[in-house]
Design a protein around this motif. Structure first.
Motif, PDB file in Angstrom:
ATOM      1  N   TYR A 147       0.912  -1.163   0.175  1.00 40.28           N
ATOM      2  CA  TYR A 147      -0.072  -0.124   0.175  1.00 40.28           C
ATOM      3  C   TYR A 147       0.906   1.201  -0.069  1.00 40.28           C
ATOM      4  O   TYR A 147       1.764   1.491   0.697  1.00 40.28           O
ATOM      5  CB  TYR A 147      -0.702  -0.065   1.360  1.00 40.28           C
ATOM      6  N   GLY A 148       0.554   2.206  -0.741  1.00 43.91           N
ATOM      7  CA  GLY A 148       1.282   3.660  -1.011  1.00 43.91           C
ATOM      8  C   GLY A 148       2.758   3.315  -1.546  1.00 43.91           C
ATOM      9  O   GLY A 148       3.579   4.433  -1.242  1.00 43.91           O
ATOM     10  N   ASP A 158      -1.182  -4.086  -1.019  1.00 55.30           N
ATOM     11  CA  ASP A 158      -1.160  -5.315  -0.003  1.00 55.30           C
ATOM     12  C   ASP A 158      -2.186  -6.634  -0.303  1.00 55.30           C
ATOM     13  O   ASP A 158      -2.630  -6.495  -1.648  1.00 55.30           O
ATOM     14  CB  ASP A 158      -1.582  -4.662   1.395  1.00 55.30           C
ATOM     15  N   ARG A 170      -5.136  -6.968   0.787  1.00 56.56           N
ATOM     16  CA  ARG A 170      -6.470  -6.668   0.354  1.00 56.56           C
ATOM     17  C   ARG A 170      -6.646  -6.249  -1.010  1.00 56.56           C
ATOM     18  O   ARG A 170      -7.574  -6.272  -1.590  1.00 56.56           O
ATOM     19  CB  ARG A 170      -6.787  -5.665   1.287  1.00 56.56           C
ATOM     20  N   ASN A 192       9.201   0.364  -2.160  1.00 58.79           N
ATOM     21  CA  ASN A 192       9.760   2.065  -1.610  1.00 58.79           C
ATOM     22  C   ASN A 192      10.519   1.879  -0.149  1.00 58.79           C
ATOM     23  O   ASN A 192       9.853   1.439   0.892  1.00 58.79           O
ATOM     24  CB  ASN A 192       8.719   3.044  -1.638  1.00 58.79           C
ATOM     25  N   PHE A 237      11.402   3.903   1.842  1.00 55.05           N
ATOM     26  CA  PHE A 237      10.792   4.929   2.731  1.00 55.05           C
ATOM     27  C   PHE A 237       9.354   4.572   3.135  1.00 55.05           C
ATOM     28  O   PHE A 237       8.778   5.255   4.197  1.00 55.05           O
ATOM     29  CB  PHE A 237      10.974   6.407   2.216  1.00 55.05           C
ATOM     30  N   ARG A 238       8.861   3.468   2.967  1.00 59.85           N
ATOM     31  CA  ARG A 238       7.568   3.137   3.382  1.00 59.85           C
ATOM     32  C   ARG A 238       7.974   2.122   4.666  1.00 59.85           C
ATOM     33  O   ARG A 238       8.766   0.990   4.411  1.00 59.85           O
ATOM     34  CB  ARG A 238       6.908   2.199   2.501  1.00 59.85           C
ATOM     35  N   PRO A 239       7.588   2.614   5.929  1.00 67.28           N
ATOM     36  CA  PRO A 239       8.036   1.699   7.151  1.00 67.28           C
ATOM     37  C   PRO A 239       8.070   0.069   7.038  1.00 67.28           C
ATOM     38  O   PRO A 239       8.895  -0.588   7.350  1.00 67.28           O
ATOM     39  CB  PRO A 239       7.497   2.177   8.331  1.00 67.28           C
ATOM     40  N   ASP A 240       6.901  -0.176   6.394  1.00 65.61           N
ATOM     41  CA  ASP A 240       6.629  -1.787   6.495  1.00 65.61           C
ATOM     42  C   ASP A 240       7.546  -2.511   5.288  1.00 65.61           C
ATOM     43  O   ASP A 240       7.816  -3.746   5.405  1.00 65.61           O
ATOM     44  CB  ASP A 240       5.418  -1.977   5.987  1.00 65.61           C
ATOM     45  N   GLU A 280       7.616 -10.428   3.252  1.00 63.68           N
ATOM     46  CA  GLU A 280       6.260 -10.661   4.130  1.00 63.68           C
ATOM     47  C   GLU A 280       5.072 -10.298   3.248  1.00 63.68           C
ATOM     48  O   GLU A 280       4.161 -10.895   3.066  1.00 63.68           O
ATOM     49  CB  GLU A 280       6.303  -9.993   5.389  1.00 63.68           C
ATOM     50  N   VAL A 281       5.257  -8.808   2.565  1.00 63.91           N
ATOM     51  CA  VAL A 281       4.171  -8.413   1.733  1.00 63.91           C
ATOM     52  C   VAL A 281       4.000  -9.174   0.461  1.00 63.91           C
ATOM     53  O   VAL A 281       3.132  -9.533   0.182  1.00 63.91           O
ATOM     54  CB  VAL A 281       4.810  -6.980   1.302  1.00 63.91           C
ATOM     55  N   GLU A 326       2.042 -12.458   1.372  1.00 67.71           N
ATOM     56  CA  GLU A 326       0.567 -11.989   1.662  1.00 67.71           C
ATOM     57  C   GLU A 326      -0.105 -11.777   0.265  1.00 67.71           C
ATOM     58  O   GLU A 326      -1.271 -12.439  -0.198  1.00 67.71           O
ATOM     59  CB  GLU A 326       0.410 -10.762   2.343  1.00 67.71           C
ATOM     60  N   ASN A 381      11.106   6.580  -2.904  1.00 69.20           N
ATOM     61  CA  ASN A 381      11.032   8.040  -3.073  1.00 69.20           C
ATOM     62  C   ASN A 381      10.417   8.473  -1.570  1.00 69.20           C
ATOM     63  O   ASN A 381       9.861   7.911  -0.876  1.00 69.20           O
ATOM     64  CB  ASN A 381       9.981   8.679  -4.048  1.00 69.20           C
ATOM     65  N   LEU A 382      10.721   9.985  -1.309  1.00 69.98           N
ATOM     66  CA  LEU A 382      10.117  10.431  -0.258  1.00 69.98           C
ATOM     67  C   LEU A 382       9.065  11.530  -0.443  1.00 69.98           C
ATOM     68  O   LEU A 382       9.313  12.666   0.107  1.00 69.98           O
ATOM     69  CB  LEU A 382      11.133  11.084   0.529  1.00 69.98           C
ATOM     70  N   GLY A 383       8.351  11.329  -1.592  1.00 72.18           N
ATOM     71  CA  GLY A 383       7.313  12.379  -2.085  1.00 72.18           C
ATOM     72  C   GLY A 383       8.059  13.365  -2.569  1.00 72.18           C
ATOM     73  O   GLY A 383       9.431  13.449  -3.255  1.00 72.18           O
ATOM     74  N   MET A 404      13.182   2.509  12.677  1.00 71.41           N
ATOM     75  CA  MET A 404      12.621   3.416  11.836  1.00 71.41           C
ATOM     76  C   MET A 404      13.547   4.575  11.079  1.00 71.41           C
ATOM     77  O   MET A 404      14.204   5.133  11.857  1.00 71.41           O
ATOM     78  CB  MET A 404      11.225   3.871  11.881  1.00 71.41           C
ATOM     79  N   LYS A 429      13.120   9.929   8.072  1.00 67.72           N
ATOM     80  CA  LYS A 429      11.977  10.449   7.619  1.00 67.72           C
ATOM     81  C   LYS A 429      11.277   9.081   6.904  1.00 67.72           C
ATOM     82  O   LYS A 429      11.936   8.289   6.199  1.00 67.72           O
ATOM     83  CB  LYS A 429      12.397  11.403   6.569  1.00 67.72           C
ATOM     84  N   VAL A 430       9.999   9.128   6.842  1.00 70.95           N
ATOM     85  CA  VAL A 430       9.350   7.920   6.194  1.00 70.95           C
ATOM     86  C   VAL A 430       8.259   8.472   5.301  1.00 70.95           C
ATOM     87  O   VAL A 430       7.711   9.874   5.522  1.00 70.95           O
ATOM     88  CB  VAL A 430       8.578   7.011   7.205  1.00 70.95           C
ATOM     89  N   LEU A 431       7.652   7.923   4.494  1.00 64.99           N
ATOM     90  CA  LEU A 431       6.520   8.273   3.540  1.00 64.99           C
ATOM     91  C   LEU A 431       5.166   7.731   3.912  1.00 64.99           C
ATOM     92  O   LEU A 431       5.202   6.256   3.885  1.00 64.99           O
ATOM     93  CB  LEU A 431       7.022   8.146   2.028  1.00 64.99           C
ATOM     94  N   LYS A 462       0.840   7.569   4.713  1.00 69.56           N
ATOM     95  CA  LYS A 462      -0.516   8.141   4.503  1.00 69.56           C
ATOM     96  C   LYS A 462      -0.862   8.679   6.086  1.00 69.56           C
ATOM     97  O   LYS A 462      -0.458   8.375   6.890  1.00 69.56           O
ATOM     98  CB  LYS A 462      -1.611   7.017   4.240  1.00 69.56           C
ATOM     99  N   MET A 507      -0.429  11.388   1.133  1.00 72.10           N
ATOM    100  CA  MET A 507       0.923  10.776   1.674  1.00 72.10           C
ATOM    101  C   MET A 507       1.920  11.964   1.611  1.00 72.10           C
ATOM    102  O   MET A 507       1.918  12.781   0.599  1.00 72.10           O
ATOM    103  CB  MET A 507       1.404   9.761   0.512  1.00 72.10           C
ATOM    104  N   PRO A 533       6.047  12.932   3.502  1.00 72.40           N
ATOM    105  CA  PRO A 533       7.227  12.519   4.250  1.00 72.40           C
ATOM    106  C   PRO A 533       7.136  13.148   5.812  1.00 72.40           C
ATOM    107  O   PRO A 533       6.295  14.134   5.735  1.00 72.40           O
ATOM    108  CB  PRO A 533       8.358  13.011   3.639  1.00 72.40           C
TER     109      PRO A 533
END
Lengths: 221, 354
Positions: A14-15, A101, A103, A128, A130-133, A142-143, A146, A163-165, B1, B4-6, B8, B177, B179
């Protein structure tokens, strides 16, 4: 650059940037002279989705198939019947944007047997750092498990979309090459694309895929 | 962690709640709030916390009451229609003087309304959100980073004042979303929860958590005590951001997602030579009355930008005591006001660009 397949699915956490990548990939296919269709099969996001780019895609001659309820107030996970045309439309290249994900990937399950029979599909795992998961290869694994369990389709390659937006810098992309390699080593799939914002300039990364952000912030002028 | 994280907005809120020590969540899914529940259903078990999808919003909010009475940090989240369902329980939580965090990711209404972003629950949020004499602290973030920071703040304020705190988000903030990074904590020293119902072990007098009072004079005394606390909160907890206010003659008042729109309109208006600034309420209750009052002298007019038919506009009128005209620029029903519309309205009320 990767060789275009008749059906290319963008799936992942997701994201992780699937919609943006799918839209950019559709534009790229069209530029290669291919008849292109974008399928928005996102059944998770109520808004901020690839259908938002319908106008620009249409102007470029790219067909967009999405649930007629997308971006409306009808909160149902409906699939567009026209989605089946990805298997029937001769000479057409289809880009599938899945929800995130397990879902979101569930929607692809409906087509898993047809995909297996089509034998020319590609399912790219969008990652990505920079997505914590999905910050670690283990998190990505894991992703992957699933999603594959949910949609009964196996990934074929990795699209690194770290990316970090708006705060993304060159170094973020360059540093993510090692991360993508580690993910590749762990799950046993090749990195086929390193996506990054085109305005960062040319970057020396594996299979570079410069993109432009297609979703404009609705609060900006 | 990573630094910085990205994330929602909804995910960030859920993660921030866990970082703030919340280990109990009771909820029921509803768009556009669902990512909060989805995130916590996956992550709460990993830290030994409780995620429970209740059979309804009414059940969930009463579970929140129970957990709060036991002295733990607890949260529930929903979107507009679901919040209405929780209103009875929220009134009970306020009547029991319990700390809890309630999240409303607003969507269009009334009724089932729609799933697109909205700010039409302002009256409901700031006027007590349930029956009886009471208030809740209402926090309104405008960025994903602020979603995180205010979630920490919400738990602290709830514990500090022993009252429910509402995080008033909306579909845009929930789904977008950005950062962001997570702070270590707020560093506040909080009072011991010596009122919690955790078992006496025969060593102390029983604690009782209750909102029923058998004698009216006793109930009146309780409510009045609570209002003394509210007065103290009004004095110390008003929060807002001032944006380009120094020489502003036209003062935009906007919160949450509509403040993002307004900010871009103000920058564009400034480029055309108009003296425009913004007061962005961060606490909606207590409303930043002092900041509005202070700006009333310099302002030729106020303009509220809202994703509703105009609700906060009444608080601006009250705060400036109707000394200056208060205009409205709005869309509702899930439609988003555009910066161009705000800019046009600013030109209209100021008599054109200078």
């Amino acid at each position: 650059m990767l060789e275009a397949k008749k059906i290319t699915v963008f799936a992942g956490h997701y994201g992780s940037g699937k919609s943006n990548l799918a839209v950019n990939y559709a534009f790229w296919l069209k530029q290669q002279g291919k008849e292109t269709t974008l399928l928005d099969l996102d059944i998770v996001n109520p808004y901020f989705r690839s259908k938002d780019s319908e106008k620009e895609l249409g102007e470029a001659g790219i067909r967009v198939i999405a649930s007629e309820f997308a971006n409306s107030n009808v909160d149902v996970p409906a699939l567009p019947p026209a989605a089946y045309s990805m298997f029937t439309a001769d000479g057409h290249y289809s880009v599938v944007d899945l929800g995130g994900d397990d879902r979101g990937s569930l929607a692809l399950g409906r087509f898993s047997e047809m995909l297996a029979a089509a034998d020319t599909y590609e399912m790219l795992l969008v990652i990505n750092q920079f997505r914590p998961d999905t910050a670690t290869p283990e998190g990505v694994l894991e992703v992957v498990r699933e999603i594959e369990d949910a949609c009964h389709v196996k990934f074929t390659g990795i699209a690194n979309n770290t990316n970090l937006g708006a705060m993304t810098e060159k170094s973020h992309v360059l540093d993510s090459v090692a991360y993508a390699k580690a993910v590749s080593d762990l799950i046993g799939l090749p990195v086929v694309m390193t996506a990054y914002r085109a305005d960062l300039g040319e970057l020396d990364v594996p299979h570079p895929f410069p993109i432009t952000l297609t979703t404009k912030a609705i609060w900006s002028i | 962690m990573a630094d910085k994280v990205l994330m929602k907005g909804n995910e960030a809120l859920a993660e921030a709640a866990m970082c703030a020590g919340c280990r109990h969540f009771f909820g029921y899914p509803i768009t556009p709030q669902t990512e909060i529940s989805a995130y916590l259903s996956k992550h709460m078990p990993k830290v030994g916390g409780t995620f429970l999808q209740a059979e309804s919003e009414v059940a969930a909010i009463n579970m929140v009451l129970g957990a709060a009475a036991a002295g733990v940090r607890v949260m529930t989240s929903s979107s507009s229609p679901g919040i209405s369902l929780k209103s009875e329980g929220i009134s009970y939580i306020a009547g029991c003087d319990l700390p809890a965090v309630i999240v409303n990711v607003q969507r269009g209404g009334p009724g089932l309304g729609g799933i697109q972003p909205s700010q039409a629950d302002y009256y409901q949020a700031t006027r007590g959100l349930g029956h009886g004499d009471f208030h809740m602290i209402v926090l309104a973030p405008s960025t994903v980073q602020e979603v995180i920071d205010l979630t920490f703040e919400a738990f602290d304020l709830a514990d500090l004042y022993r009252m429910p705190v509402l995080m008033l988000s909306d579909g845009i903030l929930g789904q977008m979303m950005e950062p962001a990074s997570f702070p270590e904590g707020t560093g506040r020293t909080l009072p011991e929860k010596d009122w919690a119902v955790t078992g006496t072990q025969g060593k102390r007098k029983k604690n009782i958590v209750n909102s029923l009072y058998l004698q009216p004079d006793e109930l009146e005394r309780k409510v009045m005590e609570r209002y003394e606390r509210y007065d103290a909160i009004k004095k110390t907890e008003q929060k807002c951001e001032r944006f380009m206010m120094d020489d502003a003659e036209y003062v935009v008042v906007a919160y949450g997602a509509s403040a993002r729109v307004a900010k871009n309109a103000i920058v564009a208006a400034r480029a055309e030579g108009m003296k425009v600034g913004m007061i962005r309420p961060i606490t909606l209750w207590p409303f930043p009355v002092d900041a509005i009052r202070e700006a009333t002298e310099q302002a030729k007019a106020f303009l509220t930008v809202e994703l509703s038919m105009g609700q906060m506009i009444d608080d601006v009128r009250l705060a400036c005591e109707c000394k200056k005209p208060v205009h409205l620029c709005n869309r509702t029903g899930g439609m988003i006001v555009k910066p161009q519309e705000v800019l046009a309205k600013l030109k209209e009320i100021s008599g054109g660009a200078k």
